[in-house]
Design an enzyme around this catalytic site. Structure first.
Site, PDB file in Angstrom:
ATOM      1  N   LYS A  13      21.389 -12.343  15.314  1.00 42.36           N
ATOM      2  CA  LYS A  13      20.357 -12.644  14.313  1.00 42.36           C
ATOM      3  C   LYS A  13      20.653 -13.947  13.568  1.00 42.36           C
ATOM      4  O   LYS A  13      19.769 -14.782  13.410  1.00 42.36           O
ATOM      5  CB  LYS A  13      20.250 -11.523  13.266  1.00 42.36           C
ATOM      6  CG  LYS A  13      19.815 -10.183  13.809  1.00 42.36           C
ATOM      7  CD  LYS A  13      19.527  -9.201  12.686  1.00 42.36           C
ATOM      8  CE  LYS A  13      20.710  -8.903  11.789  1.00 42.36           C
ATOM      9  NZ  LYS A  13      21.785  -8.113  12.389  1.00 42.36           N
ATOM     10  N   ARG A  86      16.560  -2.959   6.204  1.00 41.70           N
ATOM     11  CA  ARG A  86      17.426  -2.197   7.110  1.00 41.70           C
ATOM     12  C   ARG A  86      17.097  -0.715   7.048  1.00 41.70           C
ATOM     13  O   ARG A  86      17.617   0.049   7.842  1.00 41.70           O
ATOM     14  CB  ARG A  86      18.882  -2.383   6.698  1.00 41.70           C
ATOM     15  CG  ARG A  86      19.644  -3.430   7.517  1.00 41.70           C
ATOM     16  CD  ARG A  86      21.034  -3.449   6.935  1.00 41.70           C
ATOM     17  NE  ARG A  86      22.101  -3.973   7.702  1.00 41.70           N
ATOM     18  CZ  ARG A  86      22.520  -5.229   7.698  1.00 41.70           C
ATOM     19  NH1 ARG A  86      21.840  -6.147   7.076  1.00 41.70           N
ATOM     20  NH2 ARG A  86      23.604  -5.575   8.350  1.00 41.70           N
ATOM     21  N   ARG A 125      34.450 -12.226  17.095  1.00 45.64           N
ATOM     22  CA  ARG A 125      33.756 -13.210  16.252  1.00 45.64           C
ATOM     23  C   ARG A 125      34.673 -13.741  15.153  1.00 45.64           C
ATOM     24  O   ARG A 125      35.462 -12.994  14.580  1.00 45.64           O
ATOM     25  CB  ARG A 125      32.535 -12.541  15.612  1.00 45.64           C
ATOM     26  CG  ARG A 125      31.818 -13.424  14.601  1.00 45.64           C
ATOM     27  CD  ARG A 125      30.438 -12.907  14.314  1.00 45.64           C
ATOM     28  NE  ARG A 125      30.427 -11.774  13.384  1.00 45.64           N
ATOM     29  CZ  ARG A 125      29.302 -11.228  12.928  1.00 45.64           C
ATOM     30  NH1 ARG A 125      28.124 -11.703  13.319  1.00 45.64           N
ATOM     31  NH2 ARG A 125      29.348 -10.206  12.094  1.00 45.64           N
ATOM     32  N   ARG A 158      35.838 -11.876   9.712  1.00 41.75           N
ATOM     33  CA  ARG A 158      35.251 -11.164   8.583  1.00 41.75           C
ATOM     34  C   ARG A 158      35.945  -9.822   8.431  1.00 41.75           C
ATOM     35  O   ARG A 158      36.225  -9.151   9.415  1.00 41.75           O
ATOM     36  CB  ARG A 158      33.759 -10.932   8.836  1.00 41.75           C
ATOM     37  CG  ARG A 158      32.893 -12.002   8.276  1.00 41.75           C
ATOM     38  CD  ARG A 158      31.451 -11.857   8.703  1.00 41.75           C
ATOM     39  NE  ARG A 158      30.851 -10.552   8.462  1.00 41.75           N
ATOM     40  CZ  ARG A 158      29.566 -10.279   8.670  1.00 41.75           C
ATOM     41  NH1 ARG A 158      28.755 -11.229   9.118  1.00 41.75           N
ATOM     42  NH2 ARG A 158      29.079  -9.078   8.445  1.00 41.75           N
ATOM     43  N   ARG A 169      29.610   0.382  11.161  1.00 42.10           N
ATOM     44  CA  ARG A 169      28.371  -0.387  10.926  1.00 42.10           C
ATOM     45  C   ARG A 169      27.345  -0.087  12.013  1.00 42.10           C
ATOM     46  O   ARG A 169      26.149   0.003  11.755  1.00 42.10           O
ATOM     47  CB  ARG A 169      28.682  -1.886  10.885  1.00 42.10           C
ATOM     48  CG  ARG A 169      29.402  -2.302   9.625  1.00 42.10           C
ATOM     49  CD  ARG A 169      30.042  -3.667   9.758  1.00 42.10           C
ATOM     50  NE  ARG A 169      29.087  -4.744   9.885  1.00 42.10           N
ATOM     51  CZ  ARG A 169      29.370  -5.916  10.461  1.00 42.10           C
ATOM     52  NH1 ARG A 169      30.559  -6.138  10.967  1.00 42.10           N
ATOM     53  NH2 ARG A 169      28.463  -6.847  10.533  1.00 42.10           N
TER      54      ARG A 169
HETATM   55  P1  AMP Z   1      25.284  -8.564   7.780  1.00 35.71           P
HETATM   56  O1  AMP Z   1      25.900  -9.892   7.562  1.00 35.71           O
HETATM   57  O2  AMP Z   1      23.772  -8.616   7.882  1.00 35.71           O
HETATM   58  O3  AMP Z   1      25.910  -7.785   8.920  1.00 35.71           O
HETATM   59  O4  AMP Z   1      25.559  -7.698   6.442  1.00 35.71           O
HETATM   60  C1  AMP Z   1      26.881  -7.426   6.008  1.00 35.71           C
HETATM   61  C2  AMP Z   1      26.891  -6.256   5.039  1.00 35.71           C
HETATM   62  O5  AMP Z   1      26.070  -6.555   3.875  1.00 35.71           O
HETATM   63  C3  AMP Z   1      26.312  -4.955   5.574  1.00 35.71           C
HETATM   64  O6  AMP Z   1      27.256  -4.205   6.353  1.00 35.71           O
HETATM   65  C4  AMP Z   1      25.936  -4.236   4.280  1.00 35.71           C
HETATM   66  O7  AMP Z   1      27.086  -3.731   3.617  1.00 35.71           O
HETATM   67  C5  AMP Z   1      25.403  -5.382   3.419  1.00 35.71           C
HETATM   68  N1  AMP Z   1      23.942  -5.580   3.622  1.00 35.71           N
HETATM   69  C6  AMP Z   1      23.317  -6.694   4.096  1.00 35.71           C
HETATM   70  N2  AMP Z   1      21.986  -6.529   4.145  1.00 35.71           N
HETATM   71  C7  AMP Z   1      21.752  -5.275   3.687  1.00 35.71           C
HETATM   72  C8  AMP Z   1      20.578  -4.495   3.510  1.00 35.71           C
HETATM   73  N3  AMP Z   1      19.349  -4.963   3.821  1.00 35.71           N
HETATM   74  N4  AMP Z   1      20.712  -3.228   3.039  1.00 35.71           N
HETATM   75  C9  AMP Z   1      21.929  -2.721   2.700  1.00 35.71           C
HETATM   76  N5  AMP Z   1      23.077  -3.399   2.863  1.00 35.71           N
HETATM   77  C10 AMP Z   1      23.012  -4.666   3.341  1.00 35.71           C
END
Ligand code: AMP
Length: 217
Positions: A13, A86, A125, A158, A169
């Site tokens: 993404k 999400r 990654r 990360r 996740r």
């Molecule tokens: P990402 O970089 O999109 O994988 O997001 C990393 C982390 O941020 C996720 O594992 C969640 O803890 C939090 N996060 C990001 N976007 C959301 C969302 N829309 N709803 C809830 N938690 C989020």
């Protein structure tokens, strides 16, 4: 146009969002990036979100929706949402922000990738702490270990990309995505893409979808 990129962590993404926002002048709103920078800056929002993000859990809907509402500042501009919504609740909040502007979601593109490939991509990654450039220790390592090719920043894994947290996740994603997919299918804006291909092939498909959605408006 409001476009949503939907896909498991590691489905590409972020990479696609960068390409598409540059090509189409879309404003890129990535909730994960926002949480990471708020956590790094130690803001009140960052402090509230920190435990959830670090352990691979979702930040509670109310907190996420409030944050997005504050940043969406809907002005009719074209926006690419990456990592939001999400959950079904978040999708309903988004519809609620847009409705007074007589706007809605125009396109939801789902990047579909087999689980084994997601695991492989995420655990290898690495990201630059300074500029966010994404590397992969197997397929695209930085020229100098631990240093970003672009800005010389520190390249790290990360905290939530460790294997145990990645598995958590993924489970969270798989649980919550079904209702989201069903919702956007019923709104007739859902499209699926095979993301197990080169970034260029995926970008080409996404571009064609955006052109089509724009022509249909
Ligand atoms: P990402 O970089 O999109 O994988 O997001 C990393 C982390 O941020 C996720 O594992 C969640 O803890 C939090 N996060 C990001 N976007 C959301 C969302 N829309 N709803 C809830 N938690 C989020």
């Amino acid at each position: 146009m409001i476009m949503i990129l939907l896909g498991a962590p590691g489905s590409g993404k972020g990479t696609q969002a960068k390409v598409l926002s540059a090509k189409y002048g879309l404003r890129h709103l990535a909730t994960g990036d926002i949480f990471r920078s708020e956590i790094a800056a130690g803001t009140p929002l960052g402090r509230k979100a920190s435990e959830y993000v670090k352990s691979g859990k979702l930040v509670p809907d109310a907190l996420v929706s409030e944050m997005v509402a504050g940043r969406l500042e809907f002005d009719g501009g074209d926006t690419l949402l990456d990592g939001f919504p999400r959950t079904l609740e978040q999708a309903q909040s988004l519809a609620g922000f847009l409705a007074p502007h007589k706007a809605g979601v125009d396109l939801v593109a789902y990047l579909n990738l087999p689980r084994a490939e997601i695991l492989k991509r995420l655990t290898s990654r690495r990201v630059c702490l300074a500029c966010g450039e994404v590397y992969n220790v197997v397929t695209r390592p930085p020229a100098q270990e631990g240093r970003c090719d672009k800005c010389q920043g520190e390249v790290i894994q990360r905290e939530d990309d460790s294997e145990a947290t990645v598995l958590k996740r993924l489970m969270v994603f798989e649980d919550l995505t079904q209702p989201l997919v069903a919702y956007y299918k019923s709104e007739n804006v859902f499209r699926e893409i095979d993301a197990d291909r080169s970034p260029e092939a995926v970008s080409a498909d996404l571009s064609a979808m955006i052109d089509q959605a724009a022509a249909a408006r």
